[in-house]
Design a protein around this motif. Structure first.
Motif, PDB file in Angstrom:
ATOM      1  N   GLY A 273       0.722  -1.286   0.036  1.00 48.40           N
ATOM      2  CA  GLY A 273       0.108  -0.226   0.140  1.00 48.40           C
ATOM      3  C   GLY A 273       0.697   1.333  -0.187  1.00 48.40           C
ATOM      4  O   GLY A 273       1.945   1.276  -0.228  1.00 48.40           O
ATOM      5  N   ASP A 274       0.140   2.392   0.551  1.00 52.11           N
ATOM      6  CA  ASP A 274       0.679   3.661   0.551  1.00 52.11           C
ATOM      7  C   ASP A 274       2.105   3.407   1.306  1.00 52.11           C
ATOM      8  O   ASP A 274       3.129   4.389   0.895  1.00 52.11           O
ATOM      9  N   GLN A 275       2.286   3.010   2.561  1.00 56.44           N
ATOM     10  CA  GLN A 275       3.196   3.008   3.297  1.00 56.44           C
ATOM     11  C   GLN A 275       4.586   2.554   2.486  1.00 56.44           C
ATOM     12  O   GLN A 275       5.707   2.885   2.756  1.00 56.44           O
ATOM     13  N   HIS A 276       4.417   1.625   1.693  1.00 55.75           N
ATOM     14  CA  HIS A 276       5.345   1.060   0.917  1.00 55.75           C
ATOM     15  C   HIS A 276       5.930   2.111   0.174  1.00 55.75           C
ATOM     16  O   HIS A 276       7.318   2.284   0.172  1.00 55.75           O
ATOM     17  N   TYR A 277       5.452   3.065  -0.339  1.00 53.30           N
ATOM     18  CA  TYR A 277       5.972   3.922  -1.080  1.00 53.30           C
ATOM     19  C   TYR A 277       6.518   5.063  -0.239  1.00 53.30           C
ATOM     20  O   TYR A 277       7.537   5.968  -0.594  1.00 53.30           O
ATOM     21  N   ASP A 278       5.766   5.516   0.532  1.00 53.63           N
ATOM     22  CA  ASP A 278       6.098   6.353   1.685  1.00 53.63           C
ATOM     23  C   ASP A 278       7.297   6.266   2.263  1.00 53.63           C
ATOM     24  O   ASP A 278       7.995   7.216   2.669  1.00 53.63           O
ATOM     25  N   VAL A 279       7.570   5.222   2.791  1.00 52.84           N
ATOM     26  CA  VAL A 279       8.654   4.985   3.589  1.00 52.84           C
ATOM     27  C   VAL A 279       9.779   5.018   2.775  1.00 52.84           C
ATOM     28  O   VAL A 279      10.771   5.169   3.066  1.00 52.84           O
ATOM     29  N   ALA A 280       9.725   4.213   1.791  1.00 57.08           N
ATOM     30  CA  ALA A 280      10.911   4.072   0.801  1.00 57.08           C
ATOM     31  C   ALA A 280      11.266   5.331   0.114  1.00 57.08           C
ATOM     32  O   ALA A 280      12.312   5.626  -0.008  1.00 57.08           O
ATOM     33  N   ALA A 295      17.702   7.802   7.967  1.00 59.79           N
ATOM     34  CA  ALA A 295      17.935   7.092   6.601  1.00 59.79           C
ATOM     35  C   ALA A 295      18.031   5.798   7.497  1.00 59.79           C
ATOM     36  O   ALA A 295      17.357   4.649   6.891  1.00 59.79           O
ATOM     37  N   LEU A 296      18.659   5.343   8.427  1.00 57.96           N
ATOM     38  CA  LEU A 296      18.723   3.894   9.241  1.00 57.96           C
ATOM     39  C   LEU A 296      17.440   3.576   9.842  1.00 57.96           C
ATOM     40  O   LEU A 296      16.937   2.377   9.754  1.00 57.96           O
ATOM     41  N   HIS A 297      16.744   4.726  10.384  1.00 55.64           N
ATOM     42  CA  HIS A 297      15.389   4.412  10.851  1.00 55.64           C
ATOM     43  C   HIS A 297      14.679   4.119   9.697  1.00 55.64           C
ATOM     44  O   HIS A 297      13.808   2.949  10.136  1.00 55.64           O
ATOM     45  N   TYR A 298      14.453   4.495   8.571  1.00 59.10           N
ATOM     46  CA  TYR A 298      13.315   4.120   7.709  1.00 59.10           C
ATOM     47  C   TYR A 298      13.953   2.853   6.947  1.00 59.10           C
ATOM     48  O   TYR A 298      13.114   1.863   6.513  1.00 59.10           O
ATOM     49  N   LEU A 299      15.252   2.442   6.971  1.00 59.87           N
ATOM     50  CA  LEU A 299      15.688   1.284   6.479  1.00 59.87           C
ATOM     51  C   LEU A 299      15.203   0.040   7.541  1.00 59.87           C
ATOM     52  O   LEU A 299      14.784  -0.862   7.143  1.00 59.87           O
ATOM     53  N   ALA A 300      15.316   0.516   8.734  1.00 60.90           N
ATOM     54  CA  ALA A 300      14.695  -0.577   9.900  1.00 60.90           C
ATOM     55  C   ALA A 300      13.301  -0.598   9.780  1.00 60.90           C
ATOM     56  O   ALA A 300      12.889  -1.936   9.870  1.00 60.90           O
ATOM     57  N   ARG A 301      12.626   0.276   9.414  1.00 58.12           N
ATOM     58  CA  ARG A 301      11.091   0.087   9.500  1.00 58.12           C
ATOM     59  C   ARG A 301      10.679  -0.751   8.037  1.00 58.12           C
ATOM     60  O   ARG A 301      10.113  -1.765   8.350  1.00 58.12           O
ATOM     61  N   MET A 302      11.400  -0.479   7.306  1.00 63.13           N
ATOM     62  CA  MET A 302      11.229  -1.475   5.885  1.00 63.13           C
ATOM     63  C   MET A 302      11.908  -3.000   6.272  1.00 63.13           C
ATOM     64  O   MET A 302      11.069  -3.715   6.057  1.00 63.13           O
ATOM     65  N   LEU A 303      12.854  -3.036   6.906  1.00 64.47           N
ATOM     66  CA  LEU A 303      13.278  -4.451   7.192  1.00 64.47           C
ATOM     67  C   LEU A 303      12.442  -5.129   7.991  1.00 64.47           C
ATOM     68  O   LEU A 303      11.767  -6.239   8.102  1.00 64.47           O
ATOM     69  N   GLU A 304      11.834  -4.530   9.247  1.00 65.11           N
ATOM     70  CA  GLU A 304      11.140  -4.916  10.268  1.00 65.11           C
ATOM     71  C   GLU A 304       9.708  -5.381   9.717  1.00 65.11           C
ATOM     72  O   GLU A 304       9.039  -6.029  10.079  1.00 65.11           O
ATOM     73  N   ALA A 305       9.391  -4.761   8.588  1.00 70.85           N
ATOM     74  CA  ALA A 305       7.831  -4.898   8.154  1.00 70.85           C
ATOM     75  C   ALA A 305       8.025  -6.134   7.166  1.00 70.85           C
ATOM     76  O   ALA A 305       6.991  -6.466   6.623  1.00 70.85           O
ATOM     77  N   GLY A 306       9.334  -6.701   6.960  1.00 69.01           N
ATOM     78  CA  GLY A 306       9.304  -7.604   6.050  1.00 69.01           C
ATOM     79  C   GLY A 306       9.484  -7.309   4.621  1.00 69.01           C
ATOM     80  O   GLY A 306       9.234  -8.108   3.633  1.00 69.01           O
ATOM     81  N   GLU A 307       9.809  -6.135   4.385  1.00 70.32           N
ATOM     82  CA  GLU A 307      10.179  -5.733   2.764  1.00 70.32           C
ATOM     83  C   GLU A 307      11.299  -6.725   2.360  1.00 70.32           C
ATOM     84  O   GLU A 307      12.404  -7.067   3.005  1.00 70.32           O
ATOM     85  N   ASP A 308      11.174  -6.791   1.019  1.00 72.77           N
ATOM     86  CA  ASP A 308      12.216  -7.531   0.259  1.00 72.77           C
ATOM     87  C   ASP A 308      13.455  -6.838   0.260  1.00 72.77           C
ATOM     88  O   ASP A 308      13.593  -5.612  -0.327  1.00 72.77           O
ATOM     89  N   PRO A 309      14.620  -7.485   0.815  1.00 67.44           N
ATOM     90  CA  PRO A 309      16.090  -6.524   1.087  1.00 67.44           C
ATOM     91  C   PRO A 309      16.387  -6.244  -0.517  1.00 67.44           C
ATOM     92  O   PRO A 309      17.290  -5.357  -0.823  1.00 67.44           O
ATOM     93  N   ARG A 310      16.059  -7.015  -1.387  1.00 70.23           N
ATOM     94  CA  ARG A 310      16.375  -6.700  -2.821  1.00 70.23           C
ATOM     95  C   ARG A 310      15.796  -5.418  -3.433  1.00 70.23           C
ATOM     96  O   ARG A 310      16.706  -4.586  -4.241  1.00 70.23           O
ATOM     97  N   PHE A 311      14.743  -5.184  -3.191  1.00 72.33           N
ATOM     98  CA  PHE A 311      13.798  -3.802  -3.508  1.00 72.33           C
ATOM     99  C   PHE A 311      14.693  -2.859  -2.760  1.00 72.33           C
ATOM    100  O   PHE A 311      14.848  -1.644  -3.461  1.00 72.33           O
ATOM    101  N   ILE A 312      15.040  -2.997  -1.348  1.00 70.72           N
ATOM    102  CA  ILE A 312      15.722  -1.812  -0.805  1.00 70.72           C
ATOM    103  C   ILE A 312      17.027  -1.680  -1.549  1.00 70.72           C
ATOM    104  O   ILE A 312      17.426  -0.291  -1.637  1.00 70.72           O
TER     105      ILE A 312
END
Length: 472
Positions: A273-280, A295-312
């Motif tokens: 959803g939106d959060q995917h694009y907002d946090v990225a 930058a590290l905070h938003y990286l942590a949020r993406m990782l903790e939410a299970g975001e694909d690390p390859r996308f990051i």
């Protein structure tokens, strides 16, 4: 203990006949749903006197009748509550559908029922459609006739940007109401009400100040989440009582019990959803802005939410070129290496590799000169600028190439075709000749190096090359 003989979180205190049931009560968040506008916490702006939403709730839609509404906001901000108030405050029929399970057939059945209620009983129907963003375009189209003819007052809820998830004809037939997360004070008020109200804990529990602060922080502006954590914390407090011990009239709920109930904050982030694009987006902008901690905070949020690390990793590579560029050419090397390493290693170790690349990008000197240069060049091409390739730069590896070049030169009034100068034959390996097409030669300056980082060292050579090529 509440008047109905249950404890706060619905864990029944059964009477002698065993009539009460632990599952008899709805969740605390449902029991504490506001019944009137006065009980609503937050959303003061959209509920101000005279606002479209307040007029809709109060049934004062004007001569044309009430408008439909799209309620857009994060979870726990009151979308379902406000929909119920729209229905109850004006004594309307209320029908609730979820776009997760409902289809066109269900929508048409609601429209038919609404038509009968209006024609036979003079009652208006409110259709609350939760998660409307999950409806396809065809399913949303099925809503249009009923909304257009005002057979129903549509109150649709979505956590995603309606501009992308709701069709334009539906948006134009109602008002868009943007809800915001509750403030910490408002969430604290929700917890206070829940601990004292007869519908909630009815004074049977006392929430410690540090436990309250912990729950407020974990809630992140989500009233439902705060109440869910509170209910769980009360359950932990009950379980902590020693077997056979007399329960006090008011049972304390400690910080440790609150922490146990909510082991960690559920990360507010929807990968689809939106959060995917907002946090990225926030990650990219924080690296661009050189705020390494953000930058590290938003990286942590993406990782903790299970975001694909390859996308990051791909986003970090783009940033290394778009925002760092030649300010530090090694940032791209780090990012590309990280992308390949992440693909081979995976989580959880990939977090370390990504952190290294993110830190490099954030701390590096910034230059978007190459990014701007290619954008300007593309803009010229799209605008039709850039004539034929100069004759001396054209391919010569096929039969008749020379004759064609001479023919073109004569036709264009240039006499004979100029000869190509091989750069490596020149003392400094720079051949002074025209490279750009005629309409761009002498007027185009796409790349302009900055004076930051490594790129500052390129400026001197850039200036010398322009003079050597006759473009100074």
């Amino acid at each position: 203990m509440s008047q109905d003989g249950t404890d706060l979180f619905g864990a029944a205190v059964a009477d002698a006949g065993g009539a009460a049931s632990p599952a008899a009560l709805p969740p605390l968040a449902v029991r504490m749903r506001p019944r009137t506008l006065d009980e609503v916490r937050g959303q003061a702006e959209v509920l101000r006197q005279g606002s479209p939403l307040r007029r809709l709730i109060e049934g004062s839609g004007g001569a044309a009748g009430p408008l439909s509404a799209i309620l857009w906001g994060p979870p726990g901000t009151g979308k379902t509550t406000l929909a119920h108030l729209v229905a109850s405050a004006a004594d309307r029929e209320f029908v609730e559908l979820s776009a997760v399970t409902a289809g066109v057939k269900d929508v048409r059945a609601v429209m038919e029922g609404a038509r009968r209620a209006r024609d036979l009983y003079g009652r208006q129907t409110v259709l609350f459609l939760d998660e409307i963003h999950r409806f396809t375009k065809a399913q949303q189209d099925a809503l249009l006739p009923g909304v257009e003819n005002r057979q129903v007052v549509l109150v649709a809820a979505t956590t995603e940007n309606p501009s992308f998830s709701v069709i334009a004809p539906l948006l134009s037939r109602g008002v868009l109401v943007t809800l915001v997360p509750l403030t910490d004070d408002e969430v604290s008020d929700v917890l206070t009400s829940a601990t004292t109200d007869e519908r909630g804990l009815a004074g049977a529990y006392a929430l410690a100040d540090d436990a309250r602060e912990h729950l407020v922080r974990l809630a992140g502006g989500d009233a439902r989440r705060a109440l869910t954590f509170l209910e769980a914390a009360a359950g932990v407090a009950e379980d902590a009582l020693a077997p056979g011990a007399e329960r006090p009239d008011v049972l304390p709920v400690t910080l440790a019990q609150a922490e146990q109930a909510a082991a960690h904050a559920a990360v507010r982030y929807d990968r689809t959803g939106d959060q995917h694009y907002d946090v990225a987006s926030a990650l990219i902008k924080s690296m661009r802005g050189s705020d390494v901690d953000a930058a590290l905070h938003y990286l942590a949020r993406m990782l903790e939410a299970g975001e694909d690390p390859r996308f990051i990793a791909r986003r970090v590579v783009i940033s290394a070129s778009e925002d760092v560029g030649l300010g530090d050419p090694t940032a791209l090397q780090t990012a590309v290496a990280a992308m390949h390493a992440v693909a081979q290693i995976g989580m959880p170790e990939a977090r370390i590799i990504l952190a290294q690349a993110v830190v490099h990008n954030a701390l590096a000197p910034k230059s978007n000169a190459a990014y701007l240069a290619i954008n300007e060049a593309i803009a010229d091409v799209r605008a039709g600028r850039g004539g034929p390739v100069p004759l001396h730069l054209r391919g010569s590896g096929y039969g008749g190439a020379g004759r064609i070049a001479e023919s073109v030169a004569q036709a264009s009034g240039k006499g004979s075709a100029p000869s190509y100068v091989y750069a490596h034959d020149e003392p400094d390996a720079v051949a002074r000749q025209q490279y750009l097409p005629d309409d761009l030669a002498g007027t185009t300056d796409y790349y302009r190096p900055t004076d930051r980082g490594f790129e500052a060292r390129l400026q001197e050579r850039w200036r010398w090359l322009r003079e050597r090529l006759g473009r100074g």
